[in-house]
Design a protein around this motif. Structure first.
Motif, PDB file in Angstrom:
ATOM      1  N   SER A 130       1.817 -39.682-111.906  1.00 41.58           N
ATOM      2  CA  SER A 130       2.103 -41.130-112.064  1.00 41.58           C
ATOM      3  C   SER A 130       0.571 -41.881-111.954  1.00 41.58           C
ATOM      4  N   ALA A 131      -0.262 -41.251-111.102  1.00 41.10           N
ATOM      5  CA  ALA A 131      -1.580 -41.899-111.045  1.00 41.10           C
ATOM      6  C   ALA A 131      -2.335 -41.853-112.450  1.00 41.10           C
ATOM      7  N   GLN A 132      -2.248 -40.585-113.173  1.00 42.71           N
ATOM      8  CA  GLN A 132      -2.758 -40.315-114.226  1.00 42.71           C
ATOM      9  C   GLN A 132      -2.225 -41.497-115.296  1.00 42.71           C
ATOM     10  N   LEU A 133      -1.037 -41.807-115.349  1.00 39.79           N
ATOM     11  CA  LEU A 133      -0.678 -42.625-116.353  1.00 39.79           C
ATOM     12  C   LEU A 133      -1.123 -44.240-115.735  1.00 39.79           C
ATOM     13  N   TRP A 134      -0.853 -44.616-114.655  1.00 42.84           N
ATOM     14  CA  TRP A 134      -0.693 -45.967-114.240  1.00 42.84           C
ATOM     15  C   TRP A 134      -2.074 -46.526-113.423  1.00 42.84           C
ATOM     16  N   LEU A 135      -3.142 -45.414-113.164  1.00 40.03           N
ATOM     17  CA  LEU A 135      -4.190 -45.599-112.447  1.00 40.03           C
ATOM     18  C   LEU A 135      -5.432 -45.340-113.328  1.00 40.03           C
ATOM     19  N   ARG A 136      -5.389 -45.491-114.550  1.00 36.78           N
ATOM     20  CA  ARG A 136      -6.477 -45.277-115.515  1.00 36.78           C
ATOM     21  C   ARG A 136      -7.801 -46.082-115.044  1.00 36.78           C
ATOM     22  N   GLY A 137      -8.900 -45.176-114.667  1.00 41.79           N
ATOM     23  CA  GLY A 137     -10.282 -45.747-114.110  1.00 41.79           C
ATOM     24  C   GLY A 137      -9.975 -46.107-112.647  1.00 41.79           C
ATOM     25  N   GLY A 138      -8.805 -45.576-112.044  1.00 44.72           N
ATOM     26  CA  GLY A 138      -8.689 -45.598-110.737  1.00 44.72           C
ATOM     27  C   GLY A 138      -8.259 -47.198-110.213  1.00 44.72           C
ATOM     28  N   ARG A 139      -7.646 -47.956-111.101  1.00 45.06           N
ATOM     29  CA  ARG A 139      -7.251 -49.312-110.938  1.00 45.06           C
ATOM     30  C   ARG A 139      -5.920 -49.419-111.645  1.00 45.06           C
ATOM     31  N   ARG A 163       3.592 -58.409-113.579  1.00 42.19           N
ATOM     32  CA  ARG A 163       4.377 -57.694-112.496  1.00 42.19           C
ATOM     33  C   ARG A 163       4.329 -56.231-112.519  1.00 42.19           C
ATOM     34  N   VAL A 164       3.849 -55.756-113.648  1.00 42.59           N
ATOM     35  CA  VAL A 164       3.698 -54.185-113.926  1.00 42.59           C
ATOM     36  C   VAL A 164       2.620 -53.742-112.965  1.00 42.59           C
ATOM     37  N   GLY A 165       1.456 -54.545-113.071  1.00 47.90           N
ATOM     38  CA  GLY A 165       0.118 -54.089-112.345  1.00 47.90           C
ATOM     39  C   GLY A 165       0.389 -54.384-110.806  1.00 47.90           C
ATOM     40  N   ALA A 166       0.984 -55.439-110.507  1.00 44.95           N
ATOM     41  CA  ALA A 166       1.436 -55.664-109.143  1.00 44.95           C
ATOM     42  C   ALA A 166       2.471 -54.738-108.601  1.00 44.95           C
ATOM     43  N   THR A 167       3.090 -54.258-109.322  1.00 44.51           N
ATOM     44  CA  THR A 167       4.072 -53.084-108.836  1.00 44.51           C
ATOM     45  C   THR A 167       3.277 -51.877-108.641  1.00 44.51           C
ATOM     46  N   VAL A 168       2.386 -51.479-109.633  1.00 43.05           N
ATOM     47  CA  VAL A 168       1.409 -50.373-109.355  1.00 43.05           C
ATOM     48  C   VAL A 168       0.530 -50.575-108.295  1.00 43.05           C
ATOM     49  N   ALA A 169       0.018 -51.490-108.090  1.00 47.47           N
ATOM     50  CA  ALA A 169      -0.810 -51.944-106.843  1.00 47.47           C
ATOM     51  C   ALA A 169      -0.170 -51.550-105.619  1.00 47.47           C
ATOM     52  N   SER A 170       1.170 -51.870-105.535  1.00 46.30           N
ATOM     53  CA  SER A 170       2.105 -51.799-104.303  1.00 46.30           C
ATOM     54  C   SER A 170       2.168 -50.499-104.061  1.00 46.30           C
ATOM     55  N   VAL A 171       2.121 -49.565-104.767  1.00 48.10           N
ATOM     56  CA  VAL A 171       2.298 -48.077-104.694  1.00 48.10           C
ATOM     57  C   VAL A 171       1.010 -47.217-105.048  1.00 48.10           C
ATOM     58  N   GLN A 172       0.046 -47.967-105.043  1.00 48.02           N
ATOM     59  CA  GLN A 172      -1.357 -47.185-105.442  1.00 48.02           C
ATOM     60  C   GLN A 172      -1.548 -45.992-104.604  1.00 48.02           C
ATOM     61  N   ASP A 173      -1.325 -46.226-103.329  1.00 48.48           N
ATOM     62  CA  ASP A 173      -1.743 -45.175-102.300  1.00 48.48           C
ATOM     63  C   ASP A 173      -0.848 -44.011-102.470  1.00 48.48           C
ATOM     64  N   LEU A 174       0.545 -44.265-102.676  1.00 47.73           N
ATOM     65  CA  LEU A 174       1.288 -43.178-102.916  1.00 47.73           C
ATOM     66  C   LEU A 174       1.058 -42.196-104.145  1.00 47.73           C
ATOM     67  N   PHE A 175       0.680 -43.040-105.233  1.00 48.14           N
ATOM     68  CA  PHE A 175       0.611 -42.404-106.510  1.00 48.14           C
ATOM     69  C   PHE A 175      -0.910 -41.455-106.167  1.00 48.14           C
ATOM     70  N   GLU A 176      -1.970 -41.988-105.794  1.00 48.91           N
ATOM     71  CA  GLU A 176      -3.068 -41.392-105.296  1.00 48.91           C
ATOM     72  C   GLU A 176      -2.752 -40.228-104.579  1.00 48.91           C
ATOM     73  N   GLU A 177      -2.130 -40.266-103.623  1.00 52.87           N
ATOM     74  CA  GLU A 177      -2.164 -39.274-102.490  1.00 52.87           C
ATOM     75  C   GLU A 177      -0.930 -38.117-102.649  1.00 52.87           C
ATOM     76  N   HIS A 178       0.212 -38.537-103.367  1.00 53.12           N
ATOM     77  CA  HIS A 178       1.294 -37.560-103.674  1.00 53.12           C
ATOM     78  C   HIS A 178       1.749 -37.468-104.934  1.00 53.12           C
ATOM     79  N   TRP A 179       1.655 -38.645-105.731  1.00 48.57           N
ATOM     80  CA  TRP A 179       2.247 -38.466-106.908  1.00 48.57           C
ATOM     81  C   TRP A 179       1.064 -38.549-108.131  1.00 48.57           C
ATOM     82  N   PRO A 180       0.416 -37.415-108.268  1.00 48.07           N
ATOM     83  CA  PRO A 180      -0.654 -37.333-109.270  1.00 48.07           C
ATOM     84  C   PRO A 180      -0.264 -37.822-110.701  1.00 48.07           C
TER      85      PRO A 180
END
Length: 595
Positions: free
Chosen positions: A168-177, A149-166
């Motif tokens: 969070s993207a740095q911590l939770w989208l390592r390797g862009g996923r 569920r952690v990964g699923a939660t991150v996937a649901s907000v991936q666009d927000l992290f990538e576009e607006h919350w960098p």
């Protein structure tokens, strides 16, 4: 014998039940090394920050109810932080808002969880700070396998992290996923934060309490507060669709301290049920039990029949209407709300048809006041699926997006605790890179309207949904229980308590049995919707019962067979010293352990 998904555990040494197996076992390890229930609960609390980051975090909150072997009377630990000094209705109105955003820096209350856990450790624990924090530091620094569920939660907000919350993207989208289920995940920044608290404690000398106080100062006034202050001043997009800076400052952090308080209790059929004060929703459970008792019909106690479910759902609606009109961090007519006379008055409103109206009562003859948002069209906003907003809980259609957390512990000496940590979810606000966690979003509990029980005001606690429970008999604690689930917490606990205390089912039988809840109440979370007449039931509830419920006028909505409720519970028999525990199978991560 009724089949259960796992046994009701029994023993005499110690029992732990929590929403993640790693937290349960880490707490049990403390008990095995001679720690008490409170040492174990604090250990579990910090581990939950690491292993369930989509469900709670260090900058969230935790209410708890404790009873000690020396003093069995229940006490409430309030780790619900208040609104910061800059959080005024005028400020939000100046930004063009009529609701507080459900995510982003503006929605943050003052963090309360860490200070509360440390206060518990200081006052009732026995272990040194370093030993209690060791498991959480290890899982954050060396890694732990993430639940899916952690990964699923991150996937649901991936666009927000990538576009607006960098950050969070740095911590939770390592390797862009997003992280994969079972992937070994580390949070080095949070490990450093916890080590910083331990180092601050060691610098204070060898005294255990002095070390804990030094760690509290480092959190509230030192490096943690400084990082929060710096980061909170930066604007980030929130659920309003516009970037805004936060309001929590270092001064707010320094001014806050967790507190010990008296609980609100109800004597019911030989049991005494203890909840937090009316600054939380907990007394909803007490009001509901009182109304069911006032009905004078034993059939109203059976949560497996249509007649019982109908009576319980209607009683819950009345209690939640009172929550909306009367509950908050303000003077509340508490005695009147829980009086037998008031319960009889409210019970008289329950007929053979499901109500779709919000019907708050008039305790002491006072006129209730409801928010304009609730009076006018809140049902139009009931369908939000924004994954950043609200508490990560079960939607009204039964789709599970996650939950909050819970932990119960009882030890061989008779110490007992029920705690419900939440808030500061990874999707609630941008990650503070120096600390490894985000702020919370509990301010969304408030209304931007003057004169209400839960109107926003600086220093006032939001009317939290977090709702631990403790049950006493003849002055002795006999059960601690609770569940994640936002507005459903006291609904699911009602069903569990009726099955166990009134129906005689074992802990695990009562947890495993089919669950249901009403959505016919104003939601506590943005966008604050309501679905009049909707009753959500697991589809394991028989079709004959569902048909009968429809005949009462309920709009029955089916949820998946194992999707509602996340109960944890531990018990102790004072006469024999026998301990027991049960844990929720739904979601495939809650676990109990003990011997």
């Amino acid at each position: 014998m009724m089949f259960t998904t796992r046994p009701t555990l029994q023993g005499t040494f110690g029992m732990v039940s929590s929403t993640h197996w790693l937290a349960s076992q880490a707490a049990m390890g403390i008990l095995e090394r001679g720690g008490n229930a409170f040492d174990a609960a604090v250990t579990a609390g910090f581990v939950l920050h690491v292993v369930e980051p989509h469900l709670n975090g260090p900058a969230g909150e935790v209410p708890a109810i404790v009873a000690t072997a020396a003093d069995p009377a229940p006490k409430v630990l309030c780790g619900q932080g208040p609104a910061p000094a800059g959080a005024t209705i005028a400020h939000f109105r100046s930004l063009g808002m009529d609701l507080i955003p459900g995510a982003g820096p503006l929605a943050a209350a003052v963090p309360g969880a860490v200070d509360a856990w440390l206060l518990l450790l200081r006052d009732h624990g026995t272990f040194p700070l370093a030993e209690v924090l060791e498991p959480a530091i290890g899982y954050a620094g060396a890694g732990h396998p993430l639940v899916g569920r952690v990964g699923a939660t991150v996937a649901s907000v991936q666009d927000l992290f990538e576009e607006h919350w960098p950050t969070s993207a740095q911590l939770w989208l390592r390797g862009g996923r997003p992280p994969a289920a079972g992937e070994l995940f580390t949070n080095p920044a949070y490990a450093r934060t916890l080590r910083g608290l331990v180092d601050a404690g060691r610098a204070a000398g060898g005294d255990r309490e002095a070390q804990i106080e030094a760690a509290r100062r480092a959190w509230r006034e030192g490096f943690v507060a400084e990082a929060v202050d710096r980061f909170s001043r930066q604007p980030f997009q929130d659920s309003s669709g516009t970037p805004h800076a936060g309001l929590v400052t270092g001064a707010d952090m320094a001014a806050y301290s967790a507190t010990w308080e008296e609980p609100v209790t109800l004597d019911w059929n030989g049991w005494t049920v203890a909840k937090t004060g009316f600054w939380g929703q907990g007394p909803v459970l007490l009001e509901t039990l009182a109304v069911l008792d006032a009905l004078g019909d034993p059939a109203a106690y059976d949560p497996g029949t249509a007649a019982g479910i109908h009576a319980q759902a209607e009683a819950l609606k009345l209690a939640f209407a009172d929550r909306e009109a009367w509950y908050g961090d303000v003077p509340v007519p508490a005695k009147a709300l829980l009086s037998p006379e008031y319960a009889r008055e409210r019970a008289a409103l329950i007929g053979d048809r499901a109500s779709t109206r919000l019907r708050p009562g008039r305790p002491e003859g006072a006129d209730p006041r409801l928010p304009a948002h609730v009076r006018h069209g809140a049902e139009e906003r009931a369908g939000s699926t924004d994954p950043t907003t609200g508490e990560p809980t079960v939607r009204a259609d039964g789709v599970t997006r996650g939950d909050t957390c819970h932990v119960d512990v009882v030890d061989r000496w008779g110490n007992m605790i029920s705690a419900t940590p939440s808030g500061g979810w990874l999707q609630s606000s941008p990650t503070i890179p120096d600390l490894g966690f985000p702020l919370g979003s509990r301010l969304q509990m408030f209304w931007l309207e003057e004169g209400l029980a839960s109107s926003l005001a600086p220093g006032r606690r939001p009317r939290t949904t977090l709702s631990p429970t403790m049950v006493h008999r003849d002055g002795e604690p006999v059960m601690a229980c609770g569940t994640p689930g936002g507005d459903q917490q006291d609904q699911w606990q009602l069903v569990f308590l009726l099955r166990h205390l009134a129906g005689g089912q074992s802990l695990q039988e009562a947890i495993d049995a089919p669950m249901w809840h009403t959505a016919s109440l104003p939601a506590s979370f943005y966008p604050r919707g309501v679905e009049p007449g909707v009753l959500v039931v697991e589809d394991r509830v028989g079709e004959d019962v569902r048909a009968a419920l429809r005949s009462y006028g309920h709009e029955v909505r089916l949820a998946d067979p194992w999707s509602l409720g996340r109960l944890c519970a531990v018990t102790r028999d004072p006469a024999t010293g026998v301990l027991a525990a049960g844990a929720n199978p739904r979601g495939m991560q809650g676990y109990a352990c003990g011997r």
